[in-house]
Write an enzyme that holds these catalytic residues in place. Structure first.
Site, short mmCIF file in Angstrom:
data_model
loop_
_atom_site.label_atom_id
_atom_site.label_comp_id
_atom_site.label_asym_id
_atom_site.label_seq_id
_atom_site.Cartn_x
_atom_site.Cartn_y
_atom_site.Cartn_z
N PHE A 123 0.89 -1.18 0.00
CA PHE A 123 0.00 0.00 0.00
C PHE A 123 0.92 1.22 0.00
O PHE A 123 1.57 1.51 1.01
CB PHE A 123 -0.83 -0.08 1.28
CG PHE A 123 -1.85 0.99 1.51
CD1 PHE A 123 -3.14 0.87 1.01
CD2 PHE A 123 -1.55 2.11 2.29
CE1 PHE A 123 -4.11 1.84 1.29
CE2 PHE A 123 -2.51 3.07 2.57
CZ PHE A 123 -3.79 2.94 2.06
N GLY A 131 3.07 12.67 5.00
CA GLY A 131 2.91 11.60 5.98
C GLY A 131 1.49 11.62 6.51
O GLY A 131 0.56 11.12 5.86
N SER A 132 1.31 12.27 7.66
CA SER A 132 -0.05 12.41 8.20
C SER A 132 -0.93 13.19 7.23
O SER A 132 -2.13 12.94 7.12
CB SER A 132 0.00 13.15 9.54
OG SER A 132 0.81 12.45 10.45
N GLN A 277 3.44 -5.84 46.18
CA GLN A 277 2.25 -5.14 45.68
C GLN A 277 2.56 -4.19 44.52
O GLN A 277 1.72 -3.98 43.64
CB GLN A 277 1.56 -4.39 46.82
CG GLN A 277 0.89 -5.36 47.78
CD GLN A 277 0.22 -4.67 48.94
OE1 GLN A 277 0.62 -3.59 49.35
NE2 GLN A 277 -0.77 -5.32 49.50
N GLN A 335 10.30 -3.91 32.47
CA GLN A 335 10.65 -3.45 33.83
C GLN A 335 10.55 -4.60 34.83
O GLN A 335 11.42 -4.77 35.69
CB GLN A 335 9.71 -2.29 34.22
CG GLN A 335 10.17 -1.49 35.40
CD GLN A 335 11.45 -0.68 35.11
OE1 GLN A 335 11.85 -0.53 33.97
NE2 GLN A 335 12.09 -0.21 36.15
N GLU A 362 -0.42 3.65 9.86
CA GLU A 362 -1.88 3.73 9.60
C GLU A 362 -2.51 4.85 10.42
O GLU A 362 -3.63 4.70 10.93
CB GLU A 362 -2.55 2.37 9.84
CG GLU A 362 -2.08 1.36 8.80
CD GLU A 362 -2.81 0.05 8.84
OE1 GLU A 362 -4.03 0.03 9.03
OE2 GLU A 362 -2.12 -0.98 8.68
C1 LIG Z 1 6.73 0.40 10.36
C2 LIG Z 1 6.04 1.34 9.46
C3 LIG Z 1 5.35 0.84 8.36
C4 LIG Z 1 4.71 1.70 7.47
N1 LIG Z 1 4.09 1.17 6.37
C5 LIG Z 1 3.51 2.01 5.48
C6 LIG Z 1 2.92 1.48 4.29
O1 LIG Z 1 2.91 0.28 4.05
N2 LIG Z 1 2.36 2.36 3.41
C7 LIG Z 1 2.35 3.71 3.61
O2 LIG Z 1 1.84 4.43 2.77
N3 LIG Z 1 2.92 4.23 4.75
C8 LIG Z 1 3.49 3.42 5.67
N4 LIG Z 1 4.09 3.93 6.80
C9 LIG Z 1 4.13 5.37 6.98
C10 LIG Z 1 3.16 5.84 8.06
O3 LIG Z 1 1.85 5.73 7.62
C11 LIG Z 1 3.57 7.28 8.43
O4 LIG Z 1 4.82 7.18 9.10
C12 LIG Z 1 2.55 7.95 9.31
O5 LIG Z 1 1.37 8.22 8.61
C13 LIG Z 1 3.09 9.27 9.89
O6 LIG Z 1 3.66 10.05 8.90
P1 LIG Z 1 5.13 10.64 9.11
O7 LIG Z 1 6.01 9.53 9.53
O8 LIG Z 1 5.49 11.38 7.89
O9 LIG Z 1 5.01 11.61 10.34
P2 LIG Z 1 4.45 13.11 10.34
O10 LIG Z 1 3.16 13.18 9.63
O11 LIG Z 1 5.53 14.04 9.92
O12 LIG Z 1 4.16 13.30 11.89
C14 LIG Z 1 5.20 13.49 12.84
C15 LIG Z 1 4.56 13.79 14.20
O13 LIG Z 1 3.73 14.95 14.09
C16 LIG Z 1 2.43 14.62 14.53
N5 LIG Z 1 1.45 15.37 13.73
C17 LIG Z 1 1.33 15.47 12.38
N6 LIG Z 1 0.31 16.24 12.07
C18 LIG Z 1 -0.26 16.66 13.23
C19 LIG Z 1 -1.37 17.47 13.57
N7 LIG Z 1 -2.14 18.02 12.64
N8 LIG Z 1 -1.66 17.66 14.87
C20 LIG Z 1 -0.90 17.10 15.84
N9 LIG Z 1 0.17 16.31 15.60
C21 LIG Z 1 0.47 16.10 14.31
C22 LIG Z 1 2.27 13.14 14.29
O14 LIG Z 1 1.26 12.60 15.11
C23 LIG Z 1 3.65 12.65 14.66
O15 LIG Z 1 3.72 12.51 16.06
C24 LIG Z 1 4.73 3.09 7.70
C25 LIG Z 1 5.40 3.59 8.83
C26 LIG Z 1 6.05 2.74 9.69
C27 LIG Z 1 6.77 3.31 10.87
#
Ligand SMILES: Cc1cc2nc3c(=O)[nH]c(=O)nc-3n(C[C@H](O)[C@H](O)[C@H](O)COP(=O)(O)OP(=O)(O)OC[C@H]3O[C@@H](n4cnc5c(N)ncnc54)[C@H](O)[C@@H]3O)c2cc1C
Length: 378
Positions: A123, A131-132, A277, A335, A362
């Protein structure tokens, strides 16, 4: 077997039978596989596990859109082998866009070999600058004669380099933003599709970067209509998020089981650790949080299976709660086990490396929280 008592209100009789069968399969055929020593070995293992899942018909619930069955399978695989869980998850992630948006001809061509584990899917949504913010996708798909020409880079793509078929999200109309994103099915051997490099994760999980360089695909590679890709991608993620939560529950359950065994055996200050505990408090918290996470998970899957069109909020709650819970549970297990828990290849050390990515892929926890708040504020 996953304890189906707590979630029995959400299951059908065939789910309980499935839980027993998949537990036996995971114990006999998955947990006994050697741990891959490096990324190259993990890639070979992933293909071998896919063949096993296909041969045993374990992928069938993906085709049946039986989300509770997929969740039970991921819970058991997550407990036995996070890599096997990832293999199942990625096959679901690459297949669901076809199930939701594919034409009869596309389904006819691909679903059989995918379900048999002969064709591995991926995918491809994430990009270096998207990313996000999926709407920022910069990969383009330009109409050219009867087909399209794709250009761009995808990063952090699971199964990159070993997949046979990529579901690729690309913009057919940049001016329309997210409404201009379309989804294409691109076989790995298409000229112009290049595996750029592996991206090596701390846990075994095939990941990497791919590039499209004047990559020409026919018109029938388009999945659904032009401009429907964003909706298709989000619907796929919505649908599969409860299964990420289920995998997290499996990992937490394994962490709890490892902790329980250890604290009853290990003696300090003249008593088993289980007598203290402060130790009991950690066990109680994990057991309670795990039960809550499973209820959220199977509630979301139940609603979808019973015909609710969207489970946006339910899925986001399950995914964010369960993955955060699993991280705490695994950390508590390390831990409780102490120094041995951080030694390479201890089961909880492996879980510690594997569980982290679940809070990111995801859709991160923060994005899930934005989704939940968005639904509340509608
Ligand atoms: C092991 C692994 C497998 C993956 N497999 C796939 C795959 O098969 N296909 C695919 O397409 N992608 C894949 N990904 C990518 C994954 O979907 C992205 O890493 C994820 O969506 C986050 O995007 P980013 O890493 O660019 O982080 P960013 O979007 O840059 O985010 C960085 C930080 O900022 C925060 N952030 C971003 N926007 C906001 C907001 N508006 N408000 C508050 N906080 C925010 C995020 O929560 C995060 O903490 C994979 C990632 C990993 C780690």
């Amino acid at each position: 077997m996953p304890d189906t008592r707590a979630i029995r209100a959400f299951l059908e009789p065939h789910h309980a039978t499935l839980a027993e069968r998949v537990r036996a399969f995971a114990g006999d055929e998955i947990a006994t596989r050697p741990d891959p020593a490096d990324d190259r070995a993990a890639r070979g293992e992933a293909r071998a596990i896919l063949a096993q899942l296909g041969a045993g018909s374990w992928l069938q619930p993906i085709l049946d859109l039986d989300l509770r069955a997929c969740s039970l399978i991921r819970e058991v695989l997550g407990e036995a082998s996070p890599l096997a869980d990832a293999v199942f998850a990625l096959q679901a992630l690459g297949t669901t866009p076809i199930l939701l948006g594919g034409s009869p001809a596309q389904k006819d061509r691909w679903l059989g070999p995918i379900m048999r584990g002969e064709v591995m899917t991926a995918f491809a949504m994430t990009e270096p600058e998207a990313g996000s913010d999926v709407g920022a996708i910069a990969t383009t798909a330009r109409r050219d004669g009867t087909g399209y020409v794709l250009d761009g880079t995808k990063t952090l793509i699971s199964n990159a380099g070993i997949a046979d078929l990529y579901a690729v999200f690309a913009s057919t109309d940049r001016e329309k933003g997210s409404k201009g994103i379309s989804c294409f099915l691109v076989p790995a051997d298409t000229p112009g599709l290049r595996f750029v490099r592996p991206q090596v994760l701390s846990a075994p999980h095939p990941l990497g970067e791919i590039a499209f360089e004047s990559c020409r695909v026919p018109a029938d590679a388009l999945l659904g209509a032009e401009g429907r890709g964003y909706a298709l991608g989000l619907a796929t993620l919505d649908q599969l998020r409860p299964t990420v939560a289920a995998a997290a529950c499996g990992m937490a359950a394994r962490a709890l089981a490892e902790s329980l065994t250890h604290v009853q055996r290990r003696q300090q200050f003249g008593k088993p650790l289980a007598h203290f505990q402060l130790v009991q408090q950690k066990l109680a918290r994990t057991a309670t949080d795990l039960t809550a996470a499973r209820l959220l998970t199977y509630r979301a899957a139940y609603e979808k299976d019973k015909g609710q069109a969207r489970i946006t909020s339910e899925a986001a709650m399950a995914k964010s709660f369960a993955t955060e819970m699993a991280q705490r549970a695994v950390d508590d297990a390390v831990q409780l086990i102490g120094g041995r828990g951080v030694l390479a290849e201890h089961p909880v050390e492996r879980l510690y490396r594997a569980v982290r990515a679940l809070r990111i892929y995801e859709g991160t926890t923060e994005i899930q929280q934005l989704i939940i708040a968005g639904e509340l504020l509608k």
